[in-house]
Design a protein around this motif. Structure first.
Motif, mmCIF file in Angstrom:
data_model
loop_
_atom_site.group_PDB
_atom_site.id
_atom_site.type_symbol
_atom_site.label_atom_id
_atom_site.label_comp_id
_atom_site.label_asym_id
_atom_site.label_seq_id
_atom_site.Cartn_x
_atom_site.Cartn_y
_atom_site.Cartn_z
ATOM 1 N N GLU C 89 0.742 -1.196 0.148
ATOM 2 C CA GLU C 89 0.080 0.053 0.031
ATOM 3 C C GLU C 89 0.823 1.329 0.236
ATOM 4 O O GLU C 89 0.895 2.122 0.843
ATOM 5 C CB GLU C 89 -0.978 -0.075 1.189
ATOM 6 C CG GLU C 89 -1.839 -1.143 1.221
ATOM 7 C CD GLU C 89 -2.770 -1.188 2.024
ATOM 8 O OE1 GLU C 89 -3.326 -0.307 2.777
ATOM 9 O OE2 GLU C 89 -3.077 -2.319 2.887
ATOM 10 N N ASN C 90 1.778 1.299 -1.076
ATOM 11 C CA ASN C 90 2.772 2.355 -1.071
ATOM 12 C C ASN C 90 2.521 3.499 -1.926
ATOM 13 O O ASN C 90 3.079 4.339 -2.205
ATOM 14 C CB ASN C 90 4.111 1.854 -1.096
ATOM 15 C CG ASN C 90 4.242 0.858 -2.381
ATOM 16 O OD1 ASN C 90 3.371 0.939 -3.239
ATOM 17 N ND2 ASN C 90 5.135 -0.050 -2.362
ATOM 18 N N VAL C 91 1.366 3.554 -2.626
ATOM 19 C CA VAL C 91 0.779 4.581 -3.472
ATOM 20 C C VAL C 91 -0.482 5.033 -2.906
ATOM 21 O O VAL C 91 -1.386 4.280 -2.443
ATOM 22 C CB VAL C 91 0.771 4.265 -4.817
ATOM 23 C CG1 VAL C 91 1.990 3.821 -5.432
ATOM 24 C CG2 VAL C 91 -0.213 3.282 -5.090
ATOM 25 N N PHE C 92 -1.080 6.207 -3.305
ATOM 26 C CA PHE C 92 -2.280 6.710 -2.859
ATOM 27 C C PHE C 92 -3.284 6.041 -4.341
ATOM 28 O O PHE C 92 -3.475 6.895 -5.170
ATOM 29 C CB PHE C 92 -2.521 8.121 -2.858
ATOM 30 C CG PHE C 92 -1.762 8.712 -1.605
ATOM 31 C CD1 PHE C 92 -2.139 8.333 -0.469
ATOM 32 C CD2 PHE C 92 -0.389 9.433 -1.715
ATOM 33 C CE1 PHE C 92 -1.275 8.776 0.873
ATOM 34 C CE2 PHE C 92 0.163 9.749 -0.810
ATOM 35 C CZ PHE C 92 -0.168 9.379 0.635
ATOM 36 N N ALA C 93 -3.996 5.031 -3.905
ATOM 37 C CA ALA C 93 -4.759 4.348 -4.840
ATOM 38 C C ALA C 93 -5.805 5.497 -5.658
ATOM 39 O O ALA C 93 -6.040 5.119 -6.893
ATOM 40 C CB ALA C 93 -5.293 2.999 -4.703
ATOM 41 N N PRO C 94 -6.677 6.289 -5.004
ATOM 42 C CA PRO C 94 -7.480 7.290 -5.624
ATOM 43 C C PRO C 94 -7.091 8.133 -6.389
ATOM 44 O O PRO C 94 -7.726 8.864 -7.072
ATOM 45 C CB PRO C 94 -8.366 7.487 -4.179
ATOM 46 C CG PRO C 94 -7.963 6.778 -3.127
ATOM 47 C CD PRO C 94 -6.756 6.611 -3.359
ATOM 48 N N LEU C 95 -5.704 8.441 -6.124
ATOM 49 C CA LEU C 95 -5.145 9.629 -7.036
ATOM 50 C C LEU C 95 -4.601 9.298 -8.266
ATOM 51 O O LEU C 95 -3.885 7.849 -8.230
ATOM 52 C CB LEU C 95 -4.373 10.515 -5.971
ATOM 53 C CG LEU C 95 -4.723 11.571 -5.076
ATOM 54 C CD1 LEU C 95 -5.674 10.931 -4.194
ATOM 55 C CD2 LEU C 95 -3.666 12.101 -4.288
ATOM 56 N N GLU C 99 -1.083 13.147 -9.729
ATOM 57 C CA GLU C 99 -1.436 13.658 -8.598
ATOM 58 C C GLU C 99 -0.578 13.262 -7.465
ATOM 59 O O GLU C 99 -0.462 13.942 -6.306
ATOM 60 C CB GLU C 99 -2.876 13.365 -8.323
ATOM 61 C CG GLU C 99 -3.847 14.074 -9.224
ATOM 62 C CD GLU C 99 -5.263 13.742 -9.199
ATOM 63 O OE1 GLU C 99 -6.269 14.416 -9.718
ATOM 64 O OE2 GLU C 99 -5.710 12.736 -8.526
ATOM 65 N N GLU C 102 2.610 15.099 -7.463
ATOM 66 C CA GLU C 102 2.194 16.830 -7.357
ATOM 67 C C GLU C 102 1.941 16.949 -6.127
ATOM 68 O O GLU C 102 2.395 17.965 -5.307
ATOM 69 C CB GLU C 102 1.147 16.968 -8.221
ATOM 70 C CG GLU C 102 1.301 17.101 -9.614
ATOM 71 C CD GLU C 102 0.082 17.336 -10.524
ATOM 72 O OE1 GLU C 102 0.249 17.371 -11.839
ATOM 73 O OE2 GLU C 102 -0.925 17.593 -9.821
ATOM 74 N N LEU C 103 1.408 15.959 -5.243
ATOM 75 C CA LEU C 103 1.025 16.063 -3.981
ATOM 76 C C LEU C 103 2.494 16.070 -3.010
ATOM 77 O O LEU C 103 2.658 16.781 -2.114
ATOM 78 C CB LEU C 103 0.075 14.952 -3.455
ATOM 79 C CG LEU C 103 -0.486 14.889 -1.895
ATOM 80 C CD1 LEU C 103 -1.098 16.172 -1.586
ATOM 81 C CD2 LEU C 103 -1.202 13.773 -1.591
ATOM 82 N N ALA C 104 3.091 15.269 -3.479
ATOM 83 C CA ALA C 104 4.229 15.017 -2.560
ATOM 84 C C ALA C 104 5.211 16.112 -2.838
ATOM 85 O O ALA C 104 5.861 16.531 -1.882
ATOM 86 C CB ALA C 104 5.204 13.709 -3.181
ATOM 87 N N ALA C 106 4.226 19.215 -3.531
ATOM 88 C CA ALA C 106 3.595 20.536 -2.924
ATOM 89 C C ALA C 106 3.582 20.551 -1.242
ATOM 90 O O ALA C 106 4.370 21.619 -0.719
ATOM 91 C CB ALA C 106 2.018 20.520 -3.073
ATOM 92 N N ASP C 133 -5.384 6.366 -12.608
ATOM 93 C CA ASP C 133 -5.518 6.347 -11.084
ATOM 94 C C ASP C 133 -4.509 5.375 -10.787
ATOM 95 O O ASP C 133 -4.292 4.029 -11.215
ATOM 96 C CB ASP C 133 -6.851 5.592 -10.715
ATOM 97 C CG ASP C 133 -7.749 6.884 -10.618
ATOM 98 O OD1 ASP C 133 -7.412 7.985 -10.791
ATOM 99 O OD2 ASP C 133 -8.881 6.508 -10.496
ATOM 100 N N ARG C 142 3.551 0.311 -10.098
ATOM 101 C CA ARG C 142 3.130 0.593 -8.801
ATOM 102 C C ARG C 142 4.526 1.087 -7.927
ATOM 103 O O ARG C 142 4.593 1.863 -7.290
ATOM 104 C CB ARG C 142 2.106 -0.432 -7.944
ATOM 105 C CG ARG C 142 1.363 0.399 -6.766
ATOM 106 C CD ARG C 142 0.908 -0.422 -6.184
ATOM 107 N NE ARG C 142 -0.592 -1.005 -6.953
ATOM 108 C CZ ARG C 142 -1.689 -1.391 -6.356
ATOM 109 N NH1 ARG C 142 -1.735 -1.568 -4.938
ATOM 110 N NH2 ARG C 142 -2.800 -1.846 -6.822
ATOM 111 N N ARG C 149 7.702 8.634 -6.017
ATOM 112 C CA ARG C 149 7.089 9.663 -4.896
ATOM 113 C C ARG C 149 8.194 9.867 -3.622
ATOM 114 O O ARG C 149 8.075 11.003 -3.514
ATOM 115 C CB ARG C 149 5.791 8.732 -4.252
ATOM 116 C CG ARG C 149 4.853 9.605 -3.661
ATOM 117 C CD ARG C 149 4.414 9.014 -2.122
ATOM 118 N NE ARG C 149 5.505 8.924 -1.429
ATOM 119 C CZ ARG C 149 6.051 8.097 -0.692
ATOM 120 N NH1 ARG C 149 5.621 6.998 -0.731
ATOM 121 N NH2 ARG C 149 7.040 8.327 0.240
#
Lengths: 324, 309, 242
Positions: C89-95, C99, C102-104, C106, C133, C142, C149
Motif C-alpha cells: 500500500e505504498n501509493v495513493f490508489a484514488p489519486l 496527483e 504533485e501532492l508529494a 506540494a 489512477d 506501482r 514519490r
C-alpha cells in the motif's frame, strides 16, 4: 419507626431501579463486554420487552374514547417470557442485517432501530396507546399492597432474584466453551476470520441473548411502575446503561452490577441536587444539566479509567496491529 | 403531486447531503462513526440564531429588512458565516478535549462510544442554554411561487427561501468537490483518508489535515442546520433527528465519497418525502432506516466507495 | 564519502517495554547501497519504520547528515530529506500518478513543474501512465511510482521496505537497476530485503540483523559466499551443531 418508613420506602424503590438497570447492563455486557458488539439502541430493546409484556398482560382500554384496542390480559409470567422473547427476536433481526459488516455499522443500525421503535410507540396508537402509553399494567402480589413499602420490598426481592438468575446464567455461559469462543472472536480478529460463518452465528446468538436480557429488564420495569410511555425509552436510557457498564468495567458481570448501582446513585443525587439549586421555573433545564453531567462522567471514565472500576485489564492493548 | 414530492425531497435532501458530507469525511479520515455530528448541526443552527440577534441589534434593532424575495436580510447571511465559524471552533475543542486523546489510546469503537456521550451532553447543554421551545430566524411570511403550473405533473411550488437553500447547497457541493480534486489541501485530505501512514512519510502533516477536516465538516453541518432552521423551525432535537438520515446517506453513498454523500443525501431526502403519502408523515423518519437496512443488506460498501487499494 | 545516515544503539518497538529493535547500529554513506538482511522477525521492517518516524524510538540516535532526527515526526523527516517506501500500500490508489507526485511535491515545497519531468525521465513507464489512477497500475508500475514519490523532495537517504516483494524476477531486476542508478546520483539507499541474492548484487555492503541487532556488517561480496548467510541468520543453530 414512622420516620424511618419513608427512608426505607425510598431505599427499596431506589434498589428496585438499580437492580433493573443492572439486569439491562448485564445484557449489554454480554454484547459489548464479551463479544465486542456495539449496541446504540439499548432503549429500543428495553422498550420492546416492556411493551410486549404490557400488551400480553394488560386488557385493552375500556369505555368510550378508548385509544388502545389491543391487549390480552394474560398472567404476568407470560408477559415476562413474551417480552424477553420479543426483544430477542428484534435483536436477532437487526443483528442479521448488520453483524456481517463493519462493527460501527451495527452501531448505526441499532441506533436506527431504536428510533423506529420510538416512532412506533409514539404513533401506533391502537397498539401502544401513543404518547399516553399503556396504563394499569398489572402488578404482581396483592393489589392492595400497591405503592406501599411492602410492595416495594417484595418487588425488590423479585428483581434481585431475577438479577441473580441472569448473573449466574451469564457467568456459566462465559465459562462455557461458547463463552470462550466469544472472547476469542473479540480479542483476536484472525480467530474470528478463521471461524468465518460460525463467528457470525456466535455473534448473532450473543447479540440476541443480550437483547432478550434487556427486554426482560424492560418487562420488570413495566410491571413495577405499572405505566409505560414512549418517553421512558429515549436515547438517554441507552446512554445511562452504557455509562453504567463503562463505569463498572466492560467485560465483568460484577462490574456491570456495581456500575449500575453507582451510576444510578450519582444520577439520583445529581438530579436531587440540581432540583435544590435551580429555581422551580427552570426545572426542565435542570434535567438537561443532569444529562450533561453524566455525559461528562462517561467521557472522563473513557479518558482516565477505560477499564472501569472492576473491568479486566487486558482489553486495552488488544486491538493493536502486529509488527510486520 | 409527483413533482412536488420530488422538489420537497430535494430540498430536505440538500440539507441531509451537506450534513452527510461532513460525516463521511470525518468517518473516512478518523475511522469512527461520529454520533456527535448531528449536534454540530444543532449548535450551528442555534449559534446562527444568537449571531442573528447580535447583527440585528448592530443594525439598530427592529425587524430585519428582507433581501429581495427572501424572508431574511443580510444579517442572516452574516449570522450563517459567524455561526459556521463558531461551530468549527466547537468541533476543534471537542477534538482536542476528547477525540484526539482517545484516538491516541484506544480503538475506533471507544471513539464511537465517546461521541455518543458527547452528543447527549451537547444536545442537553443546548437545551439548557436555549430552552426547548421552537424558535425561528424570521417571522416573515413567504409566498410560494408556482414554478410549474398545476396541470403538468401536479404542479410545483417552492418558496424563494427553499430555492436559496437548494442553490447555495449546490454551490457548496461543487466548490467542495473542486477543492478535494484540485487543491493540495484537498488531495492531502483524500490521501490521509486512504492511508494515514503513507501520508505521513509523504510529508503530509496528518494532525493538521485532521483539524481541517473537523473545520470543514463542522462548517457544512452548521450551514445544514441553518438551512433546516430557515425552511422549518429550530428545535434542540434538530441534529438528533437528522442523524439517522445522515448515516443512511453516508453509507448509501459509500463512506469517504463526497459525491456519494450528496447523492445519498438526495436519495434519502426523496425517500422521506415519498414516504409521507405512503406511510404517513408521522413515520417519515422511518424511511431513512428503510434505506439504511436495504443498503446494508444489498450493497454495504455503498454506491460510490472510493476505490480501495 | 560523507555519512548520510548514522544509526547508533537504536531501540524501538510498538509497545513500551517491548523493544523489537534492540541496540542496532549502522552507517550509510552518500551514494552507497546497504542491504539490510536477516531472518524473519529479526526487526528489519521495524528498524526501517523507526528511522522513518512511523514506530516509536525508545533510545539511541539517528543522524541524517549532521542532524539528530530520532523521535522526529514522520512528515517532517520526509520533508527534511528522508525518503521511505513502504512494503505494501505504498501509493495513493484514488489519486492519479501525476496527483501522487504533485501532492508529494506540494507538501515538500518542491516545484512540481521542474521535478516531475526529471522523475518521468527516470521512470518512462510513469510518464505514459500519468493520468491513470494509481490503484489501476500493475505491480511493477506501482513500485516505480512508490519510488518516484519518495524521490520527489530530492532526499539524501532512501529507505525501501522489501521492494522486491510480489514482483517477478524480471521486474525485480528492472527495479534494482533503477535503484543503482538512483544511488549513483548520490542518494544513500537502505534496502531492507528478503531477496538476499538480488539485494547483494547491487549493494556495496550487507548488514545482517538478528534479534534486533546488527550482528555483521560486511562488504557484499563476502556475504555472497555460499553458506555464510545461513550461518549468520541462525547463529544458535550453528552453535548447537557438532
Amino acid at each position: 419507626m414512622s420516620e424511618l418508613l419513608p427512608v426505607l420506602s425510598y431505599a427499596t424503590f431506589f434498589l428496585v431501579f438499580a437492580s433493573i438497570f443492572a439486569t439491562m447492563a448485564l445484557g449489554l455486557n454480554l454484547q459489548w463486554g464479551y463479544t465486542g458488539l456495539f449496541n446504540v439502541g439499548v432503549a429500543g430493546f428495553v422498550a420492546v420487552g416492556a411493551y410486549a409484556s404490557a400488551l400480553l398482560t394488560t386488557p385493552p382500554d375500556a369505555g368510550p374514547g378508548a385509544v388502545r384496542v389491543v391487549g390480552l390480559g394474560l398472567p404476568i409470567v407470560v408477559g415476562w417470557i413474551g417480552g424477553t422473547a420479543a426483544a430477542g427476536l428484534v435483536a436477532a433481526a437487526v443483528g442479521f442485517a448488520a453483524l456481517r459488516l463493519r462493527h460501527d455499522y451495527l452501531a448505526i443500525a441499532t441506533f436506527g432501530i431504536a428510533v423506529v421503535i420510538q416512532l412506533v410507540a409514539l404513533n401506533a396508537q391502537k397498539l401502544t396507546g401513543g404518547p399516553f402509553g399503556i396504563q394499569f399494567i398489572p402488578k404482581p402480589f396483592d393489589s392492595e399492597l400497591d405503592g406501599s413499602l411492602a410492595f416495594n420490598a417484595l418487588y425488590l426481592a423479585l428483581t434481585l432474584a431475577a438479577l441473580a438468575c441472569v448473573y449466574a446464567g451469564l457467568q456459566r455461559l462465559a465459562a462455557s466453551p461458547w463463552g470462550r469462543v466469544l472472547r476469542a472472536i473479540r480479542e483476536d480478529e484472525t480467530a474470528a476470520e478463521a471461524l468465518g460463518k460460525r463467528a457470525f452465528a456466535f455473534r448473532l446468538q450473543s447479540f440476541a441473548i443480550g437483547g432478550a436480557i434487556m427486554g426482560f429488564g424492560g418487562a420488570l420495569y413495566a410491571h413495577f411502575v405499572g405505566y409505560i410511555a414512549p418517553e421512558d425509552f429515549l436515547p438517554i436510557l441507552t446512554f445511562q446503561i452504557w455509562t453504567m457498564l463503562i463505569v463498572g468495567g466492560a467485560g465483568s458481570n460484577r462490574g456491570a452490577i456495581v456500575g449500575a448501582a453507582v451510576v444510578w446513585a450519582i444520577w439520583t443525587i445529581a438530579g436531587n441536587g440540581l432540583r435544590e439549586l435551580i429555581p422551580p421555573a427552570d426545572q426542565a433545564r435542570a434535567a438537561s444539566l443532569q444529562i450533561v453531567l453524566v455525559g461528562v462522567l462517561l467521557a472522563a471514565m473513557l479518558l482516565w479509567r477505560p477499564n472501569g472500576l472492576l473491568g479486566p485489564r487486558l482489553s486495552r492493548s488488544s486491538p493493536k496491529r502486529p509488527p510486520t | 403531486m409527483i413533482l412536488q414530492i420530488i422538489a420537497d425531497g430535494l430540498i430536505v435532501g440538500s440539507t441531509i447531503a451537506l450534513g452527510a458530507i461532513g460525516l463521511t469525511m470525518t468517518y473516512s479520515l478518523l475511522r469512527f462513526a461520529n454520533f456527535a455530528h448531528g449536534e454540530f448541526i444543532a449548535w450551528g443552527a442555534y449559534l446562527a440564531l444568537t449571531f442573528l440577534g447580535f447583527f440585528i441589534a448592530l443594525g439598530g434593532g427592529g425587524a430585519m429588512a428582507p433581501l429581495g424575495p427572501f424572508s431574511f436580510g443580510w444579517q442572516l447571511l452574516a449570522a450563517l458565516v459567524a455561526g459556521a465559524i463558531a461551530t468549527a471552533l466547537l468541533a476543534l475543542v471537542l477534538d482536542w478535549l476528547l477525540f484526539d486523546r482517545l484516538s491516541a489510546q484506544g480503538s475506533a469503537i471507544v471513539l464511537t462510544i465517546a461521541s455518543f456521550g458527547a452528543a447527549l451532553a451537547l444536545r442537553n447543554f443546548l437545551q439548557f442554554v436555549y430552552g426547548s421551545l421552537p424558535a425561528y430566524y424570521t417571522r416573515e411570511l413567504q409566498i410560494a411561487i408556482h414554478i410549474v403550473p398545476r396541470d403538468v405533473g401536479g404542479g410545483l411550488r417552492a418558496t424563494p427561501d427553499q430555492l436559496f437553500v437548494l442553490g447555495l447547497a449546490l454551490v457548496l457541493v461543487v466548490g467542495l468537490h473542486l477543492f478535494l480534486q484540485r487543491t493540495t489541501a484537498g488531495r492531502a485530505m483524500r490521501a490521509v483518508a486512504h492511508n494515514p501512514a503513507l501520508a505521513r512519510v509523504t510529508g503530509i502533516d496528518v494532525a493538521s489535515v485532521v483539524r481541517w477536516t473537523w473545520i470543514l465538516g463542522a462548517i457544512l453541518a452548521a450551514v445544514a442546520g441553518t438551512f433546516a432552521g430557515l425552511v422549518g423551525q429550530l428545535r434542540p432535537q434538530i441534529g438528533f433527528d437528522l442523524l439517522l438520515p445522515l448515516f443512511a446517506a453516508a453509507i448509501l453513498g459509500g463512506i469517504g465519497s463526497v459525491p456519494g454523500a450528496v447523492i445519498g443525501g438526495l436519495i434519502v431526502g426523496l425517500a422521506e418525502s415519498a414516504a409521507v403519502p405512503l406511510i404517513g408523515a408521522e413515520y417519515r423518519a422511518a424511511a431513512a432506516f428503510g434505506v439504511l437496512i436495504a443498503i446494508l443488506l444489498v450493497r454495504p460498501q455503498g454506491l460510490f466507495a472510493e476505490r480501495a487499494k | 564519502m560523507s555519512t548520510a545516515l548514522a544509526i547508533a544503539e537504536l531501540e524501538a518497538g510498538y509497545e513500551p517495554g517491548l523493544a523489537i529493535v534492540r541496540g542496532a547500529s549502522l552507517e550509510i554513506a552518500a551514494g552507497e547501497i546497504v542491504a539490510l538482511l536477516g531472518p524473519n522477525g529479526a526487526g528489519k521492517s521495524t528498524l526501517a519504520k523507526a528511522v522513518a518516524g512511523l514506530v516509536p524510538i525508545f533510545s539511541g540516535s539517528v543522524r541524517l547528515g549532521e542532524k539528530e532526527i530520532a523521535g522526529a515526526q514522520a512528515h517532517l523527516l520526509a520533508r527534511a530529506g528522508l525518503g521511505f517506501v513502504p512494503q505494501t500500500e505504498n501509493v495513493f490508489a484514488p489519486l492519479t500518478v501525476a496527483e501522487n507526485l504533485e501532492l508529494a511535491a506540494a507538501v515538500a515545497h518542491v516545484k512540481a513543474k521542474q521535478r516531475l519531468p526529471e522523475l518521468y525521465a527516470l521512470f518512462p513507464d510513469l510518464a505514459k501512465a500519468r493520468r491513470i489512477d494509481a490503484g489501476r497500475l500493475s505491480g511493477g508500475q506501482r513500485q516505480m511510482l512508490a519510488m518516484a514519490r519518495a524521490l520527489v523532495p530530492n532526499p539524501r537517504v532512501l529507505i525501501l521496505d522489501e521492494p522486491s516483494a510480489g514482483l517477478s524476477p524480471k521486474l525485480v531486476e528492472h527495479a534494482f537497476a533503477k535503484l543503482a542508478e538512483i544511488a549513483a546520483s548520490g542518494v544513500a539507499v537502505l534496502l531492507v530485503e528478503q531477496n538476499v541474492k538480488a539485494a547483494l548484487a547491487i549493494a556495496a555492503r550487507g548488514a545482517v540483523l538478528v534479534e534486533g541487532r546488527v550482528h555483521v556488517d560486511a562488504p557484499a561480496r563476502d556475504l555472497q559466499v555460499p553458506g555464510v548467510l545461513e550461518r549468520l541468520f541462525f547463529p544458535h543453530a550453528e552453535a548447537a551443531a557438532p
